[in-house]
Design an enzyme around this catalytic site. Structure first.
Site, short mmCIF file in Angstrom:
data_model
loop_
_atom_site.label_atom_id
_atom_site.label_comp_id
_atom_site.label_asym_id
_atom_site.label_seq_id
_atom_site.Cartn_x
_atom_site.Cartn_y
_atom_site.Cartn_z
N PRO A 9 -2.49 -5.18 10.64
CA PRO A 9 -1.09 -4.91 10.29
C PRO A 9 -0.92 -4.07 9.03
O PRO A 9 -1.61 -4.28 8.03
CB PRO A 9 -0.49 -6.30 10.08
CG PRO A 9 -1.62 -7.24 9.97
CD PRO A 9 -2.76 -6.63 10.71
N ASN A 10 0.00 -3.13 9.14
CA ASN A 10 0.47 -2.26 8.05
C ASN A 10 -0.51 -1.16 7.67
O ASN A 10 -0.17 -0.30 6.86
CB ASN A 10 0.85 -3.09 6.80
CG ASN A 10 2.02 -4.01 7.10
OD1 ASN A 10 3.03 -3.55 7.62
ND2 ASN A 10 1.87 -5.29 6.83
N ARG A 17 2.83 4.31 1.31
CA ARG A 17 3.23 3.45 0.19
C ARG A 17 1.99 2.90 -0.50
O ARG A 17 0.90 2.93 0.06
CB ARG A 17 4.12 2.31 0.70
CG ARG A 17 5.50 2.78 1.14
CD ARG A 17 6.48 1.63 1.24
NE ARG A 17 6.37 0.75 0.08
CZ ARG A 17 6.09 -0.56 0.14
NH1 ARG A 17 5.89 -1.13 1.30
NH2 ARG A 17 6.00 -1.27 -0.95
N TYR A 22 -4.18 1.65 -2.12
CA TYR A 22 -4.83 2.02 -0.85
C TYR A 22 -5.14 3.51 -0.71
O TYR A 22 -5.70 3.93 0.30
CB TYR A 22 -3.97 1.55 0.33
CG TYR A 22 -3.75 0.05 0.34
CD1 TYR A 22 -4.82 -0.83 0.48
CD2 TYR A 22 -2.48 -0.48 0.16
CE1 TYR A 22 -4.63 -2.20 0.45
CE2 TYR A 22 -2.27 -1.85 0.15
CZ TYR A 22 -3.36 -2.70 0.29
OH TYR A 22 -3.16 -4.06 0.27
N ASN A 74 -10.85 -3.87 9.81
CA ASN A 74 -10.05 -4.21 8.64
C ASN A 74 -8.87 -5.01 9.18
O ASN A 74 -7.91 -4.43 9.72
CB ASN A 74 -9.56 -2.96 7.90
CG ASN A 74 -8.80 -3.34 6.63
OD1 ASN A 74 -8.38 -4.49 6.46
ND2 ASN A 74 -8.62 -2.39 5.74
N ALA A 77 -3.77 -8.28 6.41
CA ALA A 77 -3.44 -9.61 5.89
C ALA A 77 -3.90 -10.73 6.80
O ALA A 77 -4.03 -11.89 6.35
CB ALA A 77 -1.93 -9.71 5.65
N GLU A 98 -16.77 -6.36 8.35
CA GLU A 98 -15.42 -6.47 7.79
C GLU A 98 -15.28 -5.42 6.69
O GLU A 98 -16.15 -5.35 5.82
CB GLU A 98 -15.27 -7.89 7.22
CG GLU A 98 -13.97 -8.19 6.54
CD GLU A 98 -14.03 -9.54 5.78
OE1 GLU A 98 -15.13 -10.01 5.42
OE2 GLU A 98 -12.95 -10.09 5.55
N HIS A 100 -12.61 -3.73 3.72
CA HIS A 100 -11.35 -3.74 2.96
C HIS A 100 -11.33 -2.55 2.03
O HIS A 100 -12.32 -2.29 1.33
CB HIS A 100 -11.21 -5.03 2.15
CG HIS A 100 -11.14 -6.23 3.03
ND1 HIS A 100 -10.02 -6.52 3.78
CD2 HIS A 100 -12.05 -7.18 3.33
CE1 HIS A 100 -10.26 -7.61 4.49
NE2 HIS A 100 -11.48 -8.03 4.24
N ARG A 107 -7.88 -9.55 -6.55
CA ARG A 107 -6.41 -9.48 -6.50
C ARG A 107 -5.82 -10.90 -6.53
O ARG A 107 -6.37 -11.76 -7.21
CB ARG A 107 -6.00 -8.65 -5.26
CG ARG A 107 -6.52 -7.21 -5.34
CD ARG A 107 -6.19 -6.41 -4.09
NE ARG A 107 -4.75 -6.28 -3.91
CZ ARG A 107 -4.18 -5.81 -2.79
NH1 ARG A 107 -4.96 -5.41 -1.77
NH2 ARG A 107 -2.87 -5.73 -2.68
O1 CA2 Z 1 -7.86 -3.91 1.07
C1 CA2 Z 1 -7.65 -3.97 2.29
O2 CA2 Z 1 -8.07 -3.14 3.09
C2 CA2 Z 1 -6.76 -5.10 2.84
O3 CA2 Z 1 -7.35 -5.55 4.05
C3 CA2 Z 1 -5.40 -4.46 3.11
C4 CA2 Z 1 -4.35 -5.47 3.56
C5 CA2 Z 1 -4.30 -6.66 2.61
O4 CA2 Z 1 -3.39 -7.62 3.11
C6 CA2 Z 1 -5.66 -7.29 2.41
O5 CA2 Z 1 -5.53 -8.34 1.49
C7 CA2 Z 1 -6.65 -6.27 1.89
C8 CA2 Z 1 -2.97 -4.82 3.59
C9 CA2 Z 1 -2.89 -3.57 4.38
C10 CA2 Z 1 -1.56 -2.97 4.15
O6 CA2 Z 1 -1.74 -1.59 3.97
C11 CA2 Z 1 -0.71 -0.90 3.41
C12 CA2 Z 1 -0.95 0.43 3.23
C13 CA2 Z 1 0.02 1.21 2.65
C14 CA2 Z 1 1.24 0.65 2.28
C15 CA2 Z 1 1.45 -0.69 2.48
C16 CA2 Z 1 0.47 -1.48 3.05
#
Ligand code: CA2
Length: 134
Positions: A9-10, A17, A22, A74, A77, A98, A100, A107
């Site tokens: 997701p996301n 964003r 990221y 990946n 969340a 996995e 990230h 964090r």
């Molecule tokens: O660091 C990572 O790759 C995560 O898997 C990214 C997840 C986060 O919930 C994990 O704790 C760590 C979130 C991905 C959301 O990606 C976004 C990218 C741009 C803007 C907003 C969210």
């Protein structure tokens, strides 16, 4: 060799964003970079992103039924919540890494638990999008 590169997701919002966490690369850019790198290595890739937990489980199962060789995931969340994804990875018994982009261990507290880690052969974290290639 054929690998499933699965994003949760996301991750489709990459580059749109939170570039401080990221990076600036979009999901489309990332897919192109993975595909180009995989081509060089002679690896066939199936790139899937979904915001839905069940769709991610379906993609993991499809990798098994279609005879793929491994998974790079990946889980977004769902890393920190999903026993369903843990069970799916255990269930298909394909070597899974996995990834990230950030380092969740540095964090918030709630990001320090990964339900999936126990079923993965390795975790790559905090390496930016380069981590997918590693
Ligand atoms: O660091 C990572 O790759 C995560 O898997 C990214 C997840 C986060 O919930 C994990 O704790 C760590 C979130 C991905 C959301 O990606 C976004 C990218 C741009 C803007 C907003 C969210």
């Amino acid at each position: 060799m054929k690998l499933l590169i699965l994003n949760g997701p996301n991750l489709n919002l990459l580059g749109i964003r939170e570039p401080n966490i990221y990076g600036k690369e979009t999901y489309t850019d990332l897919c192109e970079r993975i595909r180009a790198y995989a081509d060089q290595k002679g690896i066939d890739v199936r790139l899937v992103q979904s915001n839905h937990e069940g769709a991610l489980v379906d993609a993991i199962q499809a990798a098994y039924f279609d005879g793929l060789d491994g998974i790079v995931i990946n889980p977004g969340a769902y890393t920190h919540t999903s026993i369903a994804l843990l069970d799916a990875i255990k269930g298909v018994n394909l070597p899974t890494v996995e990834v990230h982009i950030s380092d969740p261990d540095t964090r918030e507290e709630f990001r320090k638990i990964s339900y999936l880690r126990a079923a993965c052969i390795a975790t790559v974290k905090g390496r930016g999008t380069q981590g997918y290639l590693e």
